[in-house]
Design a protein around this motif. Structure first.
Motif, PDB file in Angstrom:
ATOM      1  N   CYS A 119       0.817  -1.213   0.000  1.00 49.49           N
ATOM      2  CA  CYS A 119       0.000   0.000   0.000  1.00 49.49           C
ATOM      3  C   CYS A 119       0.852   1.265   0.000  1.00 49.49           C
ATOM      4  CB  CYS A 119      -0.937   0.008   1.207  1.00 49.49           C
ATOM      5  SG  CYS A 119      -2.458  -0.902   0.935  1.00 49.49           S
ATOM      6  N   GLU A 120       1.981   1.229   0.670  1.00 47.60           N
ATOM      7  CA  GLU A 120       2.849   2.409   0.678  1.00 47.60           C
ATOM      8  C   GLU A 120       3.240   2.806  -0.737  1.00 47.60           C
ATOM      9  OE1 GLU A 120       5.193   2.531   4.933  1.00 47.60           O
ATOM     10  OE2 GLU A 120       6.084   1.376   3.287  1.00 47.60           O
ATOM     11  N   HIS A 121       3.665   1.831  -1.529  1.00 49.39           N
ATOM     12  CA  HIS A 121       4.056   2.118  -2.909  1.00 49.39           C
ATOM     13  C   HIS A 121       2.852   2.539  -3.745  1.00 49.39           C
ATOM     14  CE1 HIS A 121       7.982   0.591  -1.985  1.00 49.39           C
ATOM     15  NE2 HIS A 121       7.545  -0.627  -1.753  1.00 49.39           N
ATOM     16  N   LEU A 122       1.739   1.864  -3.540  1.00 52.50           N
ATOM     17  CA  LEU A 122       0.549   2.146  -4.324  1.00 52.50           C
ATOM     18  C   LEU A 122      -0.019   3.531  -4.017  1.00 52.50           C
ATOM     19  CD1 LEU A 122      -1.435   1.123  -6.401  1.00 52.50           C
ATOM     20  CD2 LEU A 122      -2.698  -0.013  -4.569  1.00 52.50           C
ATOM     21  N   LEU A 123      -0.052   3.918  -2.749  1.00 51.49           N
ATOM     22  CA  LEU A 123      -0.566   5.233  -2.388  1.00 51.49           C
ATOM     23  C   LEU A 123       0.290   6.343  -2.989  1.00 51.49           C
ATOM     24  CD1 LEU A 123      -1.617   4.827   1.356  1.00 51.49           C
ATOM     25  CD2 LEU A 123      -3.063   4.760  -0.682  1.00 51.49           C
ATOM     26  N   ALA A 124       1.609   6.134  -3.016  1.00 45.84           N
ATOM     27  CA  ALA A 124       2.489   7.128  -3.635  1.00 45.84           C
ATOM     28  C   ALA A 124       2.161   7.273  -5.110  1.00 45.84           C
ATOM     29  CB  ALA A 124       3.948   6.713  -3.450  1.00 45.84           C
ATOM     30  N   ARG A 125       1.896   6.156  -5.765  1.00 48.99           N
ATOM     31  CA  ARG A 125       1.564   6.187  -7.187  1.00 48.99           C
ATOM     32  C   ARG A 125       0.220   6.870  -7.435  1.00 48.99           C
ATOM     33  NH1 ARG A 125       1.101   0.431  -9.400  1.00 48.99           N
ATOM     34  NH2 ARG A 125      -1.164   0.744  -9.454  1.00 48.99           N
ATOM     35  N   ILE A 126      -0.769   6.551  -6.589  1.00 49.73           N
ATOM     36  CA  ILE A 126      -2.096   7.147  -6.746  1.00 49.73           C
ATOM     37  C   ILE A 126      -2.042   8.648  -6.497  1.00 49.73           C
ATOM     38  CG2 ILE A 126      -4.401   7.246  -5.715  1.00 49.73           C
ATOM     39  CD1 ILE A 126      -4.181   4.226  -5.247  1.00 49.73           C
ATOM     40  N   ALA A 127      -1.324   9.055  -5.437  1.00 53.04           N
ATOM     41  CA  ALA A 127      -1.214  10.486  -5.119  1.00 53.04           C
ATOM     42  C   ALA A 127      -0.513  11.240  -6.242  1.00 53.04           C
ATOM     43  CB  ALA A 127      -0.465  10.665  -3.806  1.00 53.04           C
ATOM     44  N   GLU A 128       0.504  10.629  -6.829  1.00 50.74           N
ATOM     45  CA  GLU A 128       1.222  11.286  -7.924  1.00 50.74           C
ATOM     46  C   GLU A 128       0.335  11.408  -9.158  1.00 50.74           C
ATOM     47  OE1 GLU A 128       5.344  10.796 -10.548  1.00 50.74           O
ATOM     48  OE2 GLU A 128       4.802   9.294  -9.041  1.00 50.74           O
ATOM     49  N   GLU A 129      -0.453  10.369  -9.425  1.00 48.61           N
ATOM     50  CA  GLU A 129      -1.290  10.367 -10.624  1.00 48.61           C
ATOM     51  C   GLU A 129      -2.472  11.319 -10.513  1.00 48.61           C
ATOM     52  OE1 GLU A 129      -3.650   7.093 -13.426  1.00 48.61           O
ATOM     53  OE2 GLU A 129      -2.183   6.460 -11.906  1.00 48.61           O
ATOM     54  N   THR A 130      -3.062  11.416  -9.330  1.00 49.80           N
ATOM     55  CA  THR A 130      -4.261  12.235  -9.163  1.00 49.80           C
ATOM     56  C   THR A 130      -3.979  13.606  -8.565  1.00 49.80           C
ATOM     57  OG1 THR A 130      -4.694  11.378  -6.933  1.00 49.80           O
ATOM     58  CG2 THR A 130      -5.637  10.157  -8.810  1.00 49.80           C
ATOM     59  N   ARG A 131      -2.834  13.756  -7.904  1.00 56.28           N
ATOM     60  CA  ARG A 131      -2.458  14.958  -7.168  1.00 56.28           C
ATOM     61  C   ARG A 131      -3.315  15.155  -5.912  1.00 56.28           C
ATOM     62  NH1 ARG A 131      -3.162  19.770  -9.434  1.00 56.28           N
ATOM     63  NH2 ARG A 131      -1.379  20.694  -8.362  1.00 56.28           N
TER      64      ARG A 131
END
Length: 270
Positions: free
Chosen positions: A93-105
């Motif tokens: 989840c740590e990696h995934l949340l970083a990716r989601i936050a970067e993609e959606t801002r």
């Protein structure tokens, strides 16, 4: 035999009280004196002082300052680090949340049940001036949250009503949410595979929640986005797709297969 059983019961009560002390410090998020802890948890001062001294000797709590205040100690950090290393869901989840936050801002979160409450477990803030004020681990009434509609979707109606304290259906505005309305939302969210709404807690935000399922089809966590209301509504489909893709990826890694989970729930009467 009776004496041995009494000793075991006393130790069990002491262990329960020790965890109650640790949890109270976690929730208060500040160093406290033992008498303040005793008052806060409604426990005898003598037993709290005794347990505080024991926890100090073990390094589980530590003195903060020179006025007798104590707070959570570094040993808990080490234990938490070891837990995170072995708990795949947390690491993934740590990696995934970083990716989601970067993609959606937007601010991305992973949320779970904490007892009969909801709590944010992990959070990654989006790359925008707008900031979400959320304390990780802070317990919140389940009906106040988007995730709450998903985290109890494996329960039947009677189990949901028994699980959620009656007072938790009173929203921050003072309005009481009809439990039958909440249950209807739970069932609809299960069908939809997500739940979104304008936040009950913060009138400026729109919340998105998507379930993460384990191998038995139980929602063990949610992936969430918290966005400014206008942006959330404007980008609703895009944000949902990002969350659904991420949650599906995690669920598959946990062994979730929809056909298997449906059969398991049918067999258990769910």
């Amino acid at each position: 035999m009776a004496e041995a059983a009494d000793t075991i019961n006393r130790r069990a009560r002491g262990l329960d009280r020790a965890f109650e002390i640790l949890d109270y410090l976690r929730l208060q998020r500040q160093p406290l004196r033992p008498n303040e802890i005793a008052q806060g948890i409604g426990a005898p001062r003598s037993s709290v002082y005794e347990l505080v001294n024991l926890l100090l000797r073990q390094g589980v709590i530590e003195y903060r300052g020179d006025d007798g205040r104590v707070f959570l100690g570094r040993k808990l950090y080490f234990l938490g680090a070891a837990y995170a290393e072995q708990f795949d869901l947390m690491r993934e989840c740590e990696h995934l949340l970083a990716r989601i936050a970067e993609e959606t801002r937007e601010t991305a979160q992973m949320c779970q049940l904490e007892g009969n409450k909801y709590a944010v477990v992990l959070m990654n803030e989006g790359n925008r001036p707008f900031r979400i004020s959320t304390n990780i681990g802070e317990p919140v009434a389940i009906p106040w949250t988007a995730s709450g509609r998903l985290l109890v979707d494996h329960m039947n109606n009677e189990e949901i009503l028994a699980f959620i304290p009656e007072e938790d259906f009173v929203l921050p505005s003072g309005r009481r949410l009809d439990p039958s309305e909440f249950i209807a939302q739970v069932r609809q969210a299960k069908k939809d595979g997500y739940f979104t709404f304008n936040s009950i807690v913060d009138s400026f935000t729109h919340c998105f929640a998507v379930p993460v399922y384990d191998a038995e089809g139980i929602c063990v966590a949610t992936l969430c986005l918290v966005a400014p209301k206008e942006d959330g509504l404007r980008n609703r489909e895009t944000y949902l797709r990002v969350l659904i893709d991420g949650a599906s990826e995690l669920s598959e890694k946990l062994g979730y297969r929809q056909d298997h989970a449906s059969a398991a729930r049918t067999a258990s009467g769910r």
